[in-house]
Design an enzyme around this catalytic site. Structure first.
Site, PDB file in Angstrom:
ATOM      1  N   MET A  18       0.847  -1.204   0.000  1.00  0.00           N
ATOM      2  CA  MET A  18       0.000   0.000   0.000  1.00  0.00           C
ATOM      3  C   MET A  18       0.880   1.250   0.000  1.00  0.00           C
ATOM      4  O   MET A  18       0.414   2.348   0.314  1.00  0.00           O
ATOM      5  CB  MET A  18      -0.933  -0.005   1.200  1.00  0.00           C
ATOM      6  CG  MET A  18      -1.926  -1.168   1.147  1.00  0.00           C
ATOM      7  SD  MET A  18      -3.437  -0.866   2.055  1.00  0.00           S
ATOM      8  CE  MET A  18      -2.811  -0.645   3.710  1.00  0.00           C
ATOM      9  N   LEU A  42       6.646   3.339   1.379  1.00  0.00           N
ATOM     10  CA  LEU A  42       7.550   2.189   1.495  1.00  0.00           C
ATOM     11  C   LEU A  42       8.623   2.397   2.563  1.00  0.00           C
ATOM     12  O   LEU A  42       9.180   3.480   2.703  1.00  0.00           O
ATOM     13  CB  LEU A  42       8.224   1.922   0.139  1.00  0.00           C
ATOM     14  CG  LEU A  42       7.278   1.597  -1.014  1.00  0.00           C
ATOM     15  CD1 LEU A  42       8.070   1.350  -2.302  1.00  0.00           C
ATOM     16  CD2 LEU A  42       6.398   0.386  -0.696  1.00  0.00           C
ATOM     17  N   HIS A  43       8.888   1.334   3.290  1.00  0.00           N
ATOM     18  CA  HIS A  43       9.946   1.326   4.306  1.00  0.00           C
ATOM     19  C   HIS A  43      10.791   0.069   4.105  1.00  0.00           C
ATOM     20  O   HIS A  43      10.526  -0.738   3.189  1.00  0.00           O
ATOM     21  CB  HIS A  43       9.348   1.405   5.709  1.00  0.00           C
ATOM     22  CG  HIS A  43       8.296   0.364   5.995  1.00  0.00           C
ATOM     23  ND1 HIS A  43       8.570  -0.987   6.004  1.00  0.00           N
ATOM     24  CD2 HIS A  43       6.973   0.482   6.237  1.00  0.00           C
ATOM     25  CE1 HIS A  43       7.468  -1.645   6.275  1.00  0.00           C
ATOM     26  NE2 HIS A  43       6.476  -0.785   6.410  1.00  0.00           N
ATOM     27  N   HIS A  57       9.026  -3.343   3.448  1.00  0.00           N
ATOM     28  CA  HIS A  57       8.590  -3.571   2.058  1.00  0.00           C
ATOM     29  C   HIS A  57       9.793  -3.876   1.164  1.00  0.00           C
ATOM     30  O   HIS A  57       9.749  -4.754   0.304  1.00  0.00           O
ATOM     31  CB  HIS A  57       7.928  -2.316   1.483  1.00  0.00           C
ATOM     32  CG  HIS A  57       6.703  -1.856   2.192  1.00  0.00           C
ATOM     33  ND1 HIS A  57       6.622  -0.649   2.858  1.00  0.00           N
ATOM     34  CD2 HIS A  57       5.482  -2.438   2.334  1.00  0.00           C
ATOM     35  CE1 HIS A  57       5.418  -0.499   3.354  1.00  0.00           C
ATOM     36  NE2 HIS A  57       4.705  -1.568   3.068  1.00  0.00           N
ATOM     37  N   GLY A 107       4.904 -10.261   3.921  1.00  0.00           N
ATOM     38  CA  GLY A 107       5.621 -10.177   5.186  1.00  0.00           C
ATOM     39  C   GLY A 107       4.924 -10.941   6.298  1.00  0.00           C
ATOM     40  O   GLY A 107       3.688 -10.937   6.387  1.00  0.00           O
ATOM     41  N   LYS A 124       5.015  -9.968   9.188  1.00  0.00           N
ATOM     42  CA  LYS A 124       4.505  -8.889  10.044  1.00  0.00           C
ATOM     43  C   LYS A 124       2.974  -8.936  10.111  1.00  0.00           C
ATOM     44  O   LYS A 124       2.369  -8.758  11.155  1.00  0.00           O
ATOM     45  CB  LYS A 124       5.012  -7.556   9.488  1.00  0.00           C
ATOM     46  CG  LYS A 124       4.180  -6.338   9.726  1.00  0.00           C
ATOM     47  CD  LYS A 124       4.342  -5.823  11.126  1.00  0.00           C
ATOM     48  CE  LYS A 124       3.738  -4.457  11.325  1.00  0.00           C
ATOM     49  NZ  LYS A 124       2.421  -4.284  10.756  1.00  0.00           N
ATOM     50  N   ASP A 125       2.357  -9.184   8.947  1.00  0.00           N
ATOM     51  CA  ASP A 125       0.892  -9.296   8.871  1.00  0.00           C
ATOM     52  C   ASP A 125       0.571 -10.782   8.758  1.00  0.00           C
ATOM     53  O   ASP A 125       0.208 -11.277   7.679  1.00  0.00           O
ATOM     54  CB  ASP A 125       0.384  -8.496   7.667  1.00  0.00           C
ATOM     55  CG  ASP A 125       0.778  -7.030   7.778  1.00  0.00           C
ATOM     56  OD1 ASP A 125       0.129  -6.304   8.534  1.00  0.00           O
ATOM     57  OD2 ASP A 125       1.777  -6.622   7.150  1.00  0.00           O
ATOM     58  N   SER A 140       4.126   1.387   7.893  1.00  0.00           N
ATOM     59  CA  SER A 140       3.879   2.721   7.324  1.00  0.00           C
ATOM     60  C   SER A 140       3.197   3.617   8.355  1.00  0.00           C
ATOM     61  O   SER A 140       3.409   4.822   8.392  1.00  0.00           O
ATOM     62  CB  SER A 140       2.998   2.614   6.082  1.00  0.00           C
ATOM     63  OG  SER A 140       3.601   1.752   5.142  1.00  0.00           O
ATOM     64  N   ARG A 141       2.373   3.014   9.209  1.00  0.00           N
ATOM     65  CA  ARG A 141       1.619   3.801  10.190  1.00  0.00           C
ATOM     66  C   ARG A 141       2.517   4.388  11.282  1.00  0.00           C
ATOM     67  O   ARG A 141       2.115   5.327  11.963  1.00  0.00           O
ATOM     68  CB  ARG A 141       0.520   2.945  10.820  1.00  0.00           C
ATOM     69  CG  ARG A 141      -0.611   2.623   9.851  1.00  0.00           C
ATOM     70  CD  ARG A 141      -1.749   1.885  10.553  1.00  0.00           C
ATOM     71  NE  ARG A 141      -2.948   1.834   9.736  1.00  0.00           N
ATOM     72  CZ  ARG A 141      -3.323   0.779   9.011  1.00  0.00           C
ATOM     73  NH1 ARG A 141      -2.600  -0.317   9.002  1.00  0.00           N
ATOM     74  NH2 ARG A 141      -4.434   0.825   8.299  1.00  0.00           N
TER      75      ARG A 141
HETATM   76  P1  AMP Z   1       1.405  -2.937   3.456  1.00  0.00           P
HETATM   77  O1  AMP Z   1       1.938  -1.857   2.574  1.00  0.00           O
HETATM   78  O2  AMP Z   1       1.373  -2.577   4.900  1.00  0.00           O
HETATM   79  O3  AMP Z   1       0.111  -3.512   2.945  1.00  0.00           O
HETATM   80  O4  AMP Z   1       2.463  -4.125   3.381  1.00  0.00           O
HETATM   81  C1  AMP Z   1       2.837  -4.685   2.145  1.00  0.00           C
HETATM   82  C2  AMP Z   1       3.641  -5.937   2.398  1.00  0.00           C
HETATM   83  O5  AMP Z   1       4.804  -5.612   3.159  1.00  0.00           O
HETATM   84  C3  AMP Z   1       2.870  -6.980   3.209  1.00  0.00           C
HETATM   85  O6  AMP Z   1       3.178  -8.276   2.698  1.00  0.00           O
HETATM   86  C4  AMP Z   1       3.403  -6.774   4.593  1.00  0.00           C
HETATM   87  O7  AMP Z   1       3.307  -7.917   5.414  1.00  0.00           O
HETATM   88  C5  AMP Z   1       4.856  -6.442   4.300  1.00  0.00           C
HETATM   89  N1  AMP Z   1       5.441  -5.728   5.436  1.00  0.00           N
HETATM   90  C6  AMP Z   1       4.947  -4.632   6.061  1.00  0.00           C
HETATM   91  N2  AMP Z   1       5.734  -4.306   7.113  1.00  0.00           N
HETATM   92  C7  AMP Z   1       6.740  -5.211   7.150  1.00  0.00           C
HETATM   93  C8  AMP Z   1       7.858  -5.425   8.000  1.00  0.00           C
HETATM   94  N3  AMP Z   1       8.113  -4.639   9.036  1.00  0.00           N
HETATM   95  N4  AMP Z   1       8.675  -6.466   7.737  1.00  0.00           N
HETATM   96  C9  AMP Z   1       8.422  -7.296   6.687  1.00  0.00           C
HETATM   97  N5  AMP Z   1       7.382  -7.143   5.843  1.00  0.00           N
HETATM   98  C10 AMP Z   1       6.541  -6.124   6.075  1.00  0.00           C
END
Ligand code: AMP
Length: 287
Positions: free
Chosen positions: A30, A33-34, A37, A147, A149-150, A186-187
């Site tokens: 989404m 990016l960090h 991602h 990830g 993470k989720d 991201s939050r």
């Molecule tokens: P999001 O943009 O939050 O929907 O995350 C996109 C992808 O990045 C998802 O597969 C998340 O699980 C992964 N992700 C988010 N944060 C992390 C993190 N800290 N470490 C590893 N993967 C992550």
């Protein structure tokens, strides 16, 4: 690096890469990016010939009153970061491109959508499954990176692939953390410096649960209470849940043995944060 907002353009570019004998890696995000991602994109870079990263803040996975409007967005920085991580293609559609009509058909995820995150955010995991199904349908045969993470989302995606036979290999990637343990999200950008300090309560709670298990805690409630106590001791954190579940399907373990997942969610200031740790009772497994 190519950038497209066109769904058919995205599908064509991936098809062309495969026609030339290339393997395609897909990294759905989404945006904002960090390093979490980017770890997914870098992993894809090592394994695949074409790395496609998608950026779409999916309204279907936000409930009424959630933070869709406040969700951090930084499209220019995202493109730079994606390119630096080795992406060949960014697909960044707008809402009209992804959902030309208000979606009528959606993907149900059964009990996995009703517990933990699903209980706190009704419809969230169905919204995730629906957008991921759409991305998979456009992308075709890929290796796709998600990830840990989720963690619940990862399980939903695995079931989506299995139950609906998408030609996708799901690759789970470990959680990337700040030096003090906070999982990158991201939050996190929306936390004040004091809230940022308080946010480590979540990972400290998970670690307290792991410690309780290491010390031989035999009851689920005892471990969950140890986790909750740490989060609740932080005045700026409001605990949503602290749970021990069976790894792989998030069912309630009858006995504390084998592979389990410790999962927690809490609100800190304006944001809701989640985190989890995987471990094997009687020998720790990599998270
Ligand atoms: P999001 O943009 O939050 O929907 O995350 C996109 C992808 O990045 C998802 O597969 C998340 O699980 C992964 N992700 C988010 N944060 C992390 C993190 N800290 N470490 C590893 N993967 C992550």
């Amino acid at each position: 690096m190519q950038v497209t907002g066109s769904a058919s353009g995205f599908a064509c570019l991936l098809e062309r890469a495969r026609a030339g004998g290339g393997r395609v890696g897909l990294v759905p995000t989404m945006g904002s990016l960090h390093a979490g991602h980017l770890s997914l994109a870098k992993r894809a870079r090592c394994a695949d010939d074409l790395v496609a990263l998608t950026i779409f803040v999916n309204p279907l996975q936000f409930g009424p009153g959630e933070d869709l409007a406040q969700y951090p967005r930084d499209p220019e920085a995202d493109l730079e970061a994606a390119e630096a991580a080795g992406a060949d293609l960014v697909f960044a559609p707008d809402e009209a491109e992804m959902y030309p009509d208000p979606p009528l058909v959606s993907v149900g995820v059964g009990v996995l959508g009703q517990v933990l995150e699903g209980a706190s955010r009704p419809g969230h995991l169905e919204g995730v499954a629906t957008v991921v199904a759409k991305l998979f349908a456009l992308a075709g045969r890929t290796r796709s990176y998600f990830g840990e993470k989720d963690y619940q989302q990862l399980l939903v995606v695995r079931r989506l692939v299995k139950d609906l036979s998408f030609p996708v290999e799901v690759v789970a990637c470990p959680t990337v953390r700040e030096p003090d343990g906070l999982a990158l999200s991201s939050r996190n950008a929306r936390l004040s410096p004091t809230e940022r300090g308080a946010a480590t309560a979540l990972v400290r709670g998970l670690e307290a649960g792991r410690e309780a298990l290491r010390r031989g805690a035999g009851e689920l409630a005892e471990v969950e209470a140890a986790m909750a106590a740490v989060v609740e001791a932080e005045p700026l954190a409001r605990l949503d849940y602290a749970a021990v579940r069976r790894d792989g399907d998030l069912s309630l373990p009858e006995r504390l043995e084998g592979r389990v997942r410790l999962l927690a969610a809490a609100r800190v200031g304006p944001v809701r944060l989640i985190d989890n740790l995987g471990l094997r009772i009687g020998g720790e497994a990599p998270a």
